[in-house]
Design a protein around this motif. Structure first.
Motif, PDB file in Angstrom:
ATOM      1  N   ILE A 131       0.827  -1.196   0.000  1.00 42.17           N
ATOM      2  CA  ILE A 131       0.000   0.000   0.000  1.00 42.17           C
ATOM      3  C   ILE A 131       0.865   1.251   0.000  1.00 42.17           C
ATOM      4  O   ILE A 131       0.532   2.269  -0.604  1.00 42.17           O
ATOM      5  CB  ILE A 131      -0.939  -0.002   1.229  1.00 42.17           C
ATOM      6  N   HIS A 132       1.992   1.168   0.676  1.00 47.73           N
ATOM      7  CA  HIS A 132       2.858   2.340   0.836  1.00 47.73           C
ATOM      8  C   HIS A 132       3.546   2.728  -0.459  1.00 47.73           C
ATOM      9  O   HIS A 132       3.665   3.912  -0.775  1.00 47.73           O
ATOM     10  CB  HIS A 132       3.899   2.047   1.924  1.00 47.73           C
ATOM     11  N   SER A 133       4.030   1.722  -1.230  1.00 47.68           N
ATOM     12  CA  SER A 133       4.836   2.093  -2.395  1.00 47.68           C
ATOM     13  C   SER A 133       4.873   1.071  -3.527  1.00 47.68           C
ATOM     14  O   SER A 133       4.913   1.454  -4.700  1.00 47.68           O
ATOM     15  CB  SER A 133       6.283   2.359  -1.950  1.00 47.68           C
ATOM     16  N   THR A 134       4.891  -0.228  -3.225  1.00 47.13           N
ATOM     17  CA  THR A 134       5.224  -1.187  -4.275  1.00 47.13           C
ATOM     18  C   THR A 134       4.096  -1.446  -5.276  1.00 47.13           C
ATOM     19  O   THR A 134       4.360  -1.823  -6.417  1.00 47.13           O
ATOM     20  CB  THR A 134       5.715  -2.519  -3.677  1.00 47.13           C
ATOM     21  N   LEU A 135       2.849  -1.277  -4.876  1.00 42.25           N
ATOM     22  CA  LEU A 135       1.754  -1.389  -5.840  1.00 42.25           C
ATOM     23  C   LEU A 135       1.911  -0.322  -6.917  1.00 42.25           C
ATOM     24  O   LEU A 135       1.773  -0.590  -8.112  1.00 42.25           O
ATOM     25  CB  LEU A 135       0.405  -1.251  -5.133  1.00 42.25           C
ATOM     26  N   GLN A 136       2.228   0.896  -6.487  1.00 40.99           N
ATOM     27  CA  GLN A 136       2.426   1.993  -7.431  1.00 40.99           C
ATOM     28  C   GLN A 136       3.661   1.756  -8.296  1.00 40.99           C
ATOM     29  O   GLN A 136       3.666   2.048  -9.496  1.00 40.99           O
ATOM     30  CB  GLN A 136       2.552   3.320  -6.673  1.00 40.99           C
ATOM     31  N   ALA A 137       4.715   1.211  -7.687  1.00 39.03           N
ATOM     32  CA  ALA A 137       5.929   0.927  -8.458  1.00 39.03           C
ATOM     33  C   ALA A 137       5.663  -0.107  -9.543  1.00 39.03           C
ATOM     34  O   ALA A 137       6.308  -0.095 -10.595  1.00 39.03           O
ATOM     35  CB  ALA A 137       7.031   0.438  -7.519  1.00 39.03           C
ATOM     36  N   ALA A 138       4.700  -0.992  -9.304  1.00 39.80           N
ATOM     37  CA  ALA A 138       4.330  -2.000 -10.300  1.00 39.80           C
ATOM     38  C   ALA A 138       3.407  -1.443 -11.379  1.00 39.80           C
ATOM     39  O   ALA A 138       3.060  -2.153 -12.326  1.00 39.80           O
ATOM     40  CB  ALA A 138       3.655  -3.184  -9.613  1.00 39.80           C
ATOM     41  N   GLY A 139       3.003  -0.184 -11.235  1.00 35.51           N
ATOM     42  CA  GLY A 139       2.209   0.463 -12.268  1.00 35.51           C
ATOM     43  C   GLY A 139       0.711   0.479 -12.020  1.00 35.51           C
ATOM     44  O   GLY A 139      -0.059   0.792 -12.930  1.00 35.51           O
ATOM     45  N   TYR A 140       0.292   0.170 -10.788  1.00 28.48           N
ATOM     46  CA  TYR A 140      -1.131   0.123 -10.472  1.00 28.48           C
ATOM     47  C   TYR A 140      -1.469   1.065  -9.319  1.00 28.48           C
ATOM     48  O   TYR A 140      -0.600   1.439  -8.530  1.00 28.48           O
ATOM     49  CB  TYR A 140      -1.541  -1.305 -10.076  1.00 28.48           C
ATOM     50  N   THR A 141      -2.746   1.396  -9.222  1.00 31.58           N
ATOM     51  CA  THR A 141      -3.244   2.137  -8.067  1.00 31.58           C
ATOM     52  C   THR A 141      -4.306   1.302  -7.367  1.00 31.58           C
ATOM     53  O   THR A 141      -4.925   0.423  -7.977  1.00 31.58           O
ATOM     54  CB  THR A 141      -3.859   3.487  -8.472  1.00 31.58           C
TER      55      THR A 141
END
Length: 329
Positions: A131-141
């Motif tokens: 939730i903090h960072s890695t979902l976004q790093a993978a290209g998703y929200t």
């Protein structure tokens, strides 16, 4: 040619080099040493993505925690000598253990499906990174997630369902085992050894009940995604078979959590397995199936990227083969 001729030639050559370099000697002498790169912090990959038929499959790093007394977690029924020998044979410390957490997200082309939600706020900053960072790093929200599928209700799997008292995945529907839900939501689970998980179920799962679908073994969760009962770790622990265009992978949850310990030694009891005997039986059944079918699997606590294969050893045991490039070619 004599040695004296060789020596004279070498001396003359050396003198010529020294004479040619003389104009630059002063600048060379005062040049500062080459700057060294600053020390970098320890870092880890955030995700690993590959194709499975028409699907995109991404394992996402939620972080990891370090624990002491690994035998008290993996191998509670093994002797100290056997445990230490197995750990040392696999280059593992006998007094420390690292456990990682790996949710999986699958893009089927029509839905974005997340399997398990990580630790959420409970273990930040070491974990809770989905939730903090890695979902976004993978290209998703979080708002893009259409469906959240839970393998079981342990805190490191449902911890990310709510953030700040609100649903993390605002647009999602939810899927879980009916057996798992009924067990942890029963009023008599709110105290004693089941109290911690039951209370987290009440705060993180119960508020989402109107958007939940409860499944049993063999039910389809979405196109190409089918539930597989794998009880033992918890009463309703469920793995999921993912299939697209003739390719298959198993999202296996916590049926086996450590390559050198609970895979190589499936009879060894795991502290967090609620029904130890059922967990051993499930572990062997799953390992036999994975080896026979030669399909890859992802298991939540395996070393990141938490994807690999199972091979049978000559003595009838099991060997974990971590993925390399097999899924990229």
């Amino acid at each position: 040619m004599t040695n004296s001729n060789i020596s004279r030639r070498n001396v003359l050559a050396g003198a010529a080099v020294a004479t040619a370099a003389a104009p630059f000697a002063g600048s060379l002498a005062v040049s500062p040493a080459a700057a060294k790169a600053p020390m970098a912090k320890v870092d880890h990959p955030t995700h690993r993505r590959f194709k499975l038929g028409e699907f995109d499959v991404t394992t996402i790093n939620d972080g990891a925690i370090n624990l002491e007394n690994p035998q008290g977690i993996f191998g509670t029924n093994a002797s100290k000598e056997d445990f230490e020998a197995q750990a040392k044979a696999n280059f593992l410390p006998t007094d420390k253990l690292q456990i990682g957490f790996t949710p999986v997200i699958i893009n089927t082309g029509s839905e974005l499906v997340l399997f398990d939600t990580g630790n959420g706020e409970a273990r930040m900053p070491a974990a809770g990174q989905l939730i903090h960072s890695t979902l976004q790093a993978a290209g998703y929200t979080a708002d893009q997630v259409d469906k959240v599928v839970i393998t079981h209700y342990h805190p490191d799997h449902i911890g990310g369902l709510m953030m700040g008292g609100k649903p993390t995945f605002a647009n999602a529907t939810y899927v879980a085992s009916a057996t798992e839900h009924d067990f942890w939501s029963a009023p008599d689970r709110m105290s004693g050894g089941t109290g911690r998980v039951a209370k987290l179920t009440a705060s993180n799962v119960t508020p989402l009940a109107e958007k939940m679908t409860f499944v049993k073994d063999g039910d389809d969760v979405a196109a190409g995604i089918r539930a597989m009962a794998t009880n033992g770790h918890t009463p309703g622990h469920t793995a999921y078979s993912i299939e697209s265009a003739g390719k298959r992978i198993i999202v296996a949850g916590d049926f086996a959590n450590q390559p050198a310990l609970s895979i190589a030694k499936p009879d060894w009891h795991v502290k967090f397995d609620m029904d130890k005997d059922a967990a051993v039986a499930t572990r062997k059944k799953m390992l036999d199936m994975l080896a026979a079918d030669r399909v890859p699997f992802t298991s939540y606590h395996m070393p990141f990227p938490a994807v690999g294969y199972i091979d049978k050893t000559a003595d009838g045991g099991y060997h974990y083969v971590p993925v390399s490039y097999q899924l990229d070619v």
